[in-house]
Design an enzyme around this catalytic site. Structure first.
Site, PDB file in Angstrom:
ATOM      1  CB  SER A 196      -0.873  -0.028   1.258  1.00 14.06           C
ATOM      2  OG  SER A 196      -1.337   1.257   1.568  1.00 14.06           O
TER       3      SER A 196
ATOM      4  CE1 TYR B 124      -4.065  -2.075   5.059  1.00 15.07           C
ATOM      5  CE2 TYR B 124      -3.352   0.159   4.514  1.00 15.07           C
ATOM      6  CZ  TYR B 124      -3.771  -1.099   4.111  1.00 15.07           C
ATOM      7  OH  TYR B 124      -3.875  -1.393   2.770  1.00 15.07           O
TER       8      TYR B 124
HETATM    9  P1  NAD Z   1     -11.356  -5.732   0.671  1.00 13.12           P
HETATM   10  O1  NAD Z   1     -11.542  -5.615   2.158  1.00 13.12           O
HETATM   11  O2  NAD Z   1     -12.509  -5.459  -0.203  1.00 13.12           O
HETATM   12  O3  NAD Z   1     -10.756  -7.153   0.307  1.00 13.12           O
HETATM   13  C1  NAD Z   1      -9.954  -7.898   1.189  1.00 13.12           C
HETATM   14  C2  NAD Z   1     -10.565  -9.274   1.349  1.00 13.12           C
HETATM   15  O4  NAD Z   1      -9.732 -10.039   2.218  1.00 13.12           O
HETATM   16  C3  NAD Z   1     -11.955  -9.251   1.969  1.00 13.12           C
HETATM   17  O5  NAD Z   1     -12.905  -9.873   1.133  1.00 13.12           O
HETATM   18  C4  NAD Z   1     -11.795  -9.974   3.292  1.00 13.12           C
HETATM   19  O6  NAD Z   1     -12.945 -10.767   3.639  1.00 13.12           O
HETATM   20  C5  NAD Z   1     -10.554 -10.819   3.044  1.00 13.12           C
HETATM   21  N1  NAD Z   1      -9.810 -11.089   4.282  1.00 13.12           N
HETATM   22  C6  NAD Z   1      -9.441 -10.200   5.232  1.00 13.12           C
HETATM   23  N2  NAD Z   1      -8.796 -10.814   6.227  1.00 13.12           N
HETATM   24  C7  NAD Z   1      -8.743 -12.128   5.886  1.00 13.12           C
HETATM   25  C8  NAD Z   1      -8.210 -13.278   6.521  1.00 13.12           C
HETATM   26  N3  NAD Z   1      -7.589 -13.195   7.703  1.00 13.12           N
HETATM   27  N4  NAD Z   1      -8.344 -14.479   5.913  1.00 13.12           N
HETATM   28  C9  NAD Z   1      -8.976 -14.579   4.717  1.00 13.12           C
HETATM   29  N5  NAD Z   1      -9.513 -13.515   4.074  1.00 13.12           N
HETATM   30  C10 NAD Z   1      -9.391 -12.307   4.652  1.00 13.12           C
HETATM   31  O7  NAD Z   1     -10.135  -4.762   0.327  1.00 13.12           O
HETATM   32  P2  NAD Z   1      -9.587  -4.240  -1.087  1.00 13.12           P
HETATM   33  O8  NAD Z   1      -9.825  -2.785  -1.127  1.00 13.12           O
HETATM   34  O9  NAD Z   1     -10.063  -5.109  -2.182  1.00 13.12           O
HETATM   35  O10 NAD Z   1      -8.030  -4.458  -0.863  1.00 13.12           O
HETATM   36  C11 NAD Z   1      -7.348  -5.622  -1.344  1.00 13.12           C
HETATM   37  C12 NAD Z   1      -5.881  -5.529  -0.913  1.00 13.12           C
HETATM   38  O11 NAD Z   1      -5.281  -4.359  -1.448  1.00 13.12           O
HETATM   39  C13 NAD Z   1      -5.701  -5.449   0.610  1.00 13.12           C
HETATM   40  O12 NAD Z   1      -4.542  -6.178   0.946  1.00 13.12           O
HETATM   41  C14 NAD Z   1      -5.486  -3.979   0.850  1.00 13.12           C
HETATM   42  O13 NAD Z   1      -4.726  -3.753   2.019  1.00 13.12           O
HETATM   43  C15 NAD Z   1      -4.714  -3.586  -0.404  1.00 13.12           C
HETATM   44  N6  NAD Z   1      -4.845  -2.159  -0.751  1.00 13.12           N
HETATM   45  C16 NAD Z   1      -6.070  -1.658  -1.100  1.00 13.12           C
HETATM   46  C17 NAD Z   1      -6.166  -0.303  -1.421  1.00 13.12           C
HETATM   47  C18 NAD Z   1      -7.483   0.312  -1.820  1.00 13.12           C
HETATM   48  O14 NAD Z   1      -7.520   1.536  -2.037  1.00 13.12           O
HETATM   49  N7  NAD Z   1      -8.571  -0.436  -1.938  1.00 13.12           N
HETATM   50  C19 NAD Z   1      -5.022   0.520  -1.392  1.00 13.12           C
HETATM   51  C20 NAD Z   1      -3.809  -0.036  -1.014  1.00 13.12           C
HETATM   52  C21 NAD Z   1      -3.713  -1.383  -0.719  1.00 13.12           C
END
Ligand code: NAD
Length: 323
Positions: free
Chosen positions: A130, A154
């Site tokens: 991130s 985070y």
């Molecule tokens: P999201 O919360 O929609 O998706 C993450 C998924 O991981 C969820 O469906 C959740 O149920 C699952 N999850 C969480 N903990 C878990 C566990 N312990 N075991 C199994 N499943 C688990 O988030 P997103 O926005 O799609 O983000 C996806 C990835 O990208 C994440 O790692 C997030 O940190 C990273 N990220 C997202 C953004 C953004 O702007 N959306 C920016 C930077 C990084």
């Protein structure tokens, strides 16, 4: 036929990746997602609606923070070509309230996936890092070599994840690619993120909660562009370890974002201003030259077009999303 393991595949970014890969053909997918209640699991069910009956798609609903590498080996017997690890507790502010849960999911969960990767002799691991790892740093645009100063639990878990990946790439010859995503938006965006919250509030004639004076800014990246970056990282084979920014190379002030949402929805926003939140950074802005050079990454979606796609998705699923 390739076999990919995608963690977090029921989430916002993960479900786009699952749908696109299955639509392209030539692969089967094992998705691991525990439907974490951080936001409504019904939205995650909606994300998977199109693929859940596809015979090339399998869902394992385990919590990765509590499922060891050996357990994962017992659950997944077929060989795996690439692991794409997107599962994480996302969100900066809630991590301040519950840092331990973030360690469990984001650091221990990654450790378990890397142990699985090692045991299964999987050669390639793509990890969702991130932009938050940069923290408060005004050398814009941010290059990957910047000094990192995370200001939230985070962000720290994401930085720890990059380093854990480095250890495994060196010790066990796993190619580890960490992609630093910059504020991702588009259809399916998480309900805790600004574009989702603001659009919903404006549509429903409710006030928008704006932290700070509107001068904070974000490098918003459309999910379709992010997926192109992830897919290129799945193919990348030149070096054993890389950290790569996947952003849009353009930072939009919050006030301009709100104006753009007003334009797309055709309604005026009612803004309620609150003090800056701890853990938030004033600005994010990606230098994407490394992504361009190594992955051929060229984001092309204009904010206005991406916001329209989000708005249309919101309207289509309004009954669920307004719940
Ligand atoms: P999201 O919360 O929609 O998706 C993450 C998924 O991981 C969820 O469906 C959740 O149920 C699952 N999850 C969480 N903990 C878990 C566990 N312990 N075991 C199994 N499943 C688990 O988030 P997103 O926005 O799609 O983000 C996806 C990835 O990208 C994440 O790692 C997030 O940190 C990273 N990220 C997202 C953004 C953004 O702007 N959306 C920016 C930077 C990084």
């Amino acid at each position: 036929m390739k076999h990919y393991v995608i963690t977090g595949g029921a989430g916002f970014i993960g479900s786009h990746l699952v749908r696109e890969l299955l639509a392209s053909g030539g692969c089967s997918i094992t998705c691991i997602d525990d439907f974490d209640p951080f936001y409504s699991p019904d939205i995650k069910q909606l994300n998977l609606r199109e693929v859940k009956n596809n015979p090339l798609f399998r869902l394992i609903s385990n919590d990765l923070g509590k499922t060891s590498g050996a357990d994962l080996c017992a659950l997944i017997s077929e060989p795996v070509d690439v692991i794409i690890h997107l599962a994480a507790k996302a969100g900066v502010r809630p991590s301040i309230e519950n840092p331990l849960a973030y360690q469990q999911s984001n650091v221990i969960g990654l450790q378990n996936m890397l142990d699985f990767c090692r045991a299964k002799k999987v050669k390639q691991f793509v990890f969702a890092s991130s932009s938050s790892v940069y923290g408060v740093n005004d050398h814009f645009p941010w290059k990957e070599e910047e000094q990192l100063m995370p200001v939230s639990p985070y962000a720290m878990t994401k930085l720890a994840g990059e380093m854990l990946g480095h250890v495994y790439s060196k010790l066990y010859d796993i190619r580890f690619i960490a992609l630093r995503f910059f504020t991702v938006y588009g259809p399916g965006q998480r309900p805790d993120l600004a574009i989702h919250k603001f659009t919903k509030a404006v549509i429903n004639g409710k006030p928008i909660t704006m932290y700070g004076n509107g001068s904070t800014s974000r490098d918003y990246t459309y999910v379709g562009d992010i997926i192109k970056g992830v897919r290129a990282a799945m193919q990348y084979n030149l070096t054993g370890f890389e950290i790569i920014n996947i952003g849009n190379n353009y930072s939009v002030p919050l006030k301009d974002l709100i104006s753009a949402i007003e334009k797309v929805t055709g309604r005026d926003a009612v803004i309620e201003q609150y003090p800056d939140q701890p853990g938030d950074v004033p600005k994010t802005y990606a230098d994407i030259s490394k992504a361009t050079a190594l992955l051929g990454y060229h984001p092309h979606t204009r904010l206005e077009d991406g916001l329209k796609s989000f708005y249309n998705w919101f309207l289509e699923n309004r009954a669920l999303l307004n719940h």
